[in-house]
Design a protein around this motif. Structure first.
Motif, PDB file in Angstrom:
ATOM      1  N   ILE A 247      56.944 -10.447  81.035  1.00 44.66           N
ATOM      2  CA  ILE A 247      58.070 -11.397  81.226  1.00 44.66           C
ATOM      3  C   ILE A 247      57.650 -12.506  82.526  1.00 44.66           C
ATOM      4  CG2 ILE A 247      60.383 -12.105  81.562  1.00 44.66           C
ATOM      5  CD1 ILE A 247      60.967  -8.538  81.215  1.00 44.66           C
ATOM      6  N   ILE A 248      56.975 -11.757  83.134  1.00 43.09           N
ATOM      7  CA  ILE A 248      56.137 -12.778  84.180  1.00 43.09           C
ATOM      8  C   ILE A 248      55.526 -13.016  84.278  1.00 43.09           C
ATOM      9  CG2 ILE A 248      55.148 -12.028  86.857  1.00 43.09           C
ATOM     10  CD1 ILE A 248      57.154 -10.114  87.374  1.00 43.09           C
ATOM     11  N   ALA A 249      54.579 -12.751  83.422  1.00 38.48           N
ATOM     12  CA  ALA A 249      53.232 -13.735  82.679  1.00 38.48           C
ATOM     13  C   ALA A 249      53.875 -14.702  82.351  1.00 38.48           C
ATOM     14  CB  ALA A 249      52.527 -12.486  81.993  1.00 38.48           C
ATOM     15  N   GLY A 254      54.559 -20.749  81.792  1.00 34.13           N
ATOM     16  CA  GLY A 254      55.739 -22.169  81.703  1.00 34.13           C
ATOM     17  C   GLY A 254      54.811 -22.629  82.831  1.00 34.13           C
ATOM     18  N   GLY A 255      54.739 -22.499  84.100  1.00 40.20           N
ATOM     19  CA  GLY A 255      54.908 -23.165  85.144  1.00 40.20           C
ATOM     20  C   GLY A 255      55.402 -23.104  86.270  1.00 40.20           C
ATOM     21  N   ILE A 256      55.926 -21.683  85.456  1.00 40.71           N
ATOM     22  CA  ILE A 256      57.545 -21.261  86.644  1.00 40.71           C
ATOM     23  C   ILE A 256      56.943 -20.804  88.149  1.00 40.71           C
ATOM     24  CG2 ILE A 256      59.358 -19.713  87.655  1.00 40.71           C
ATOM     25  CD1 ILE A 256      58.625 -21.174  84.103  1.00 40.71           C
ATOM     26  N   SER A 257      57.293 -21.961  89.257  1.00 35.20           N
ATOM     27  CA  SER A 257      56.578 -21.561  90.559  1.00 35.20           C
ATOM     28  C   SER A 257      56.693 -19.807  91.119  1.00 35.20           C
ATOM     29  CB  SER A 257      56.237 -22.446  91.804  1.00 35.20           C
ATOM     30  OG  SER A 257      55.867 -22.241  92.776  1.00 35.20           O
ATOM     31  N   ILE A 258      56.181 -19.393  91.476  1.00 38.89           N
ATOM     32  CA  ILE A 258      56.496 -17.898  92.434  1.00 38.89           C
ATOM     33  C   ILE A 258      57.238 -18.425  93.514  1.00 38.89           C
ATOM     34  CG2 ILE A 258      56.366 -16.011  93.074  1.00 38.89           C
ATOM     35  CD1 ILE A 258      55.756 -15.610  90.111  1.00 38.89           C
ATOM     36  N   GLY A 266      61.735 -25.506  78.815  1.00 36.75           N
ATOM     37  CA  GLY A 266      60.428 -25.843  78.141  1.00 36.75           C
ATOM     38  C   GLY A 266      59.294 -24.209  78.566  1.00 36.75           C
ATOM     39  N   GLY A 267      58.785 -24.599  79.942  1.00 34.77           N
ATOM     40  CA  GLY A 267      58.328 -24.461  80.578  1.00 34.77           C
ATOM     41  C   GLY A 267      57.712 -22.736  79.667  1.00 34.77           C
ATOM     42  N   ALA A 303      46.519 -19.334  85.492  1.00 33.75           N
ATOM     43  CA  ALA A 303      48.087 -19.791  85.181  1.00 33.75           C
ATOM     44  C   ALA A 303      48.798 -20.039  87.043  1.00 33.75           C
ATOM     45  CB  ALA A 303      48.575 -19.343  84.531  1.00 33.75           C
ATOM     46  N   VAL A 304      48.082 -18.529  87.801  1.00 32.29           N
ATOM     47  CA  VAL A 304      48.450 -18.856  88.923  1.00 32.29           C
ATOM     48  C   VAL A 304      47.685 -20.136  90.037  1.00 32.29           C
ATOM     49  CG1 VAL A 304      48.682 -17.679  90.690  1.00 32.29           C
ATOM     50  CG2 VAL A 304      49.587 -16.177  89.403  1.00 32.29           C
TER      51      VAL A 304
END
Length: 327
Positions: A247-249, A254-258, A266-267, A303-304
């Motif tokens: 889920i976190i991956a 998708g570009g959601i910043s931690i 969309g991301g 991605a990170v």
């Protein structure tokens, strides 16, 4: 090309298409319309959960207990159906969602009222929720023959040629898009994650906003709990064990910043689809399970790194603008 690199969603679309083409070269049946529809259907639950996790991450928090919430809500739904098979399925679904919301609100309250770091809170509740499943079920499984036909049929029911599970994920995507783009709560998620101190000055309650984010993620986890046990027709203690990492991956890809404040529906959707394609494709092209884990891990790290580089570049642009203004 530069525009493509700046647009994370378009970049992901290109990556997904390229990935599908590469897989098709090795295994042509993978790209048949029917199989691609099955891949999306297999990814639907991950998409729903990623959208809930996105809301939490946007507020600079994280929910490691989503998979455990899913498992507990799913077990309760299965136990209710086994004990009262005549109970309407919509009511069973509402109970699962309500339980998921309560479990999510516990996370939110602990983060809000006690100011405990989110990773500590949700790591603790992850263990508690898993333990509660064992206490409720006594470690026993609930199998297909103990579930009613109606309970098992709903996610598989075909509407216009597609399973209801796929349609439901599309409905959730639409709802989340409206929430994030058109409601004060959605805008508050971004504001709190972008700058919590500035959000306070605009009248946003940071703690309450994070509480609602956890309630939202919990509700979607509860819904996913019913969908999971009904689709696979089994409920047990270790359902979806480790799925919180997927889920976190999906969110990170998708570009959601931690770090919070950056991301989009969309991301999250494309990140989940990218991960779903990988997980569905690697077995059919005879990649070993160990290699699959290594490949998934590499994708997450890349991605990170891309996210961190983009945020650093954005920070430099803001700094240059500030220097120019003062110059």
């Amino acid at each position: 090309m530069k525009l493509l690199l700046k647009n994370r969603e378009m970049l992901l679309v290109v990556a997904i298409v390229a990935l599908v083409v590469l897989i098709a070269i090795r295994f042509p049946p993978f790209v048949t319309p029917g199989n691609l529809a099955n891949v999306y259907n297999d990814t639907s639950i991950l998409i729903i959960l990623a959208l809930g996790q996105m809301a939490v991450i946007l507020t600079r928090c994280i929910d490691l207990s989503m998979a455990a919430n899913l498992a507990l809500s799913g077990m309760v739904a299965a136990m209710i159906n086994a004990a009262m098979p005549g109970l309407p399925i919509p009511l069973v679904i509402l109970i699962a969602m309500a339980l998921g919301a309560v479990l999510g609100s516990i996370n939110g309250l602990l983060v809000w009222k006690l100011d405990i770091p989110p990773i500590v809170v949700t790591l603790g509740t992850l263990t508690i929720y898993r333990g509660l499943i064992f206490l409720l079920s006594g470690g026993a499984w609930i199998n297909a023959h103990q579930m009613s036909d109606a309970f098992k049929a709903l996610p598989r029911a075909a509407v216009l040629g597609f399973p209801l599970l796929s349609w439901l994920s599309l409905v959730i995507i639409g709802i989340m898009f409206v929430v994030m783009r058109r409601t004060p709560l959605g805008r508050a998620f971004f504001a709190v994650g972008g700058n919590p101190h500035a959000a306070v000055y605009t009248g946003i309650d940071v703690g309450r906003t994070r509480f609602f984010a956890y309630c939202l993620s919990g509700t979607l986890a509860g819904l996913s709990g019913y969908l999971w046990v009904s689709r696979y027709a089994v409920a047990y203690v270790d359902i979806a064990a480790g799925f919180e990492l997927d889920i976190i991956a999906a969110c990170v890809i998708g570009g959601i910043s931690i770090a919070g404040g950056i991301g989009s529906v969309g991301g999250a959707l494309l990140g989940a689809i990218f991960l779903g394609v990988i997980k569905n494709a690697l077995p059919v092209i005879n990649i070993s399970p160990f290699a699959q884990m290594a490949i998934s891990g590499m994708v997450i790290i890349i991605a990170v790194a891309v996210n961190a580089r983009a945020e650093k570049r954005k920070g430099r642009v803001i700094l240059r603008k500030a220097e120019a203004a003062h110059g």
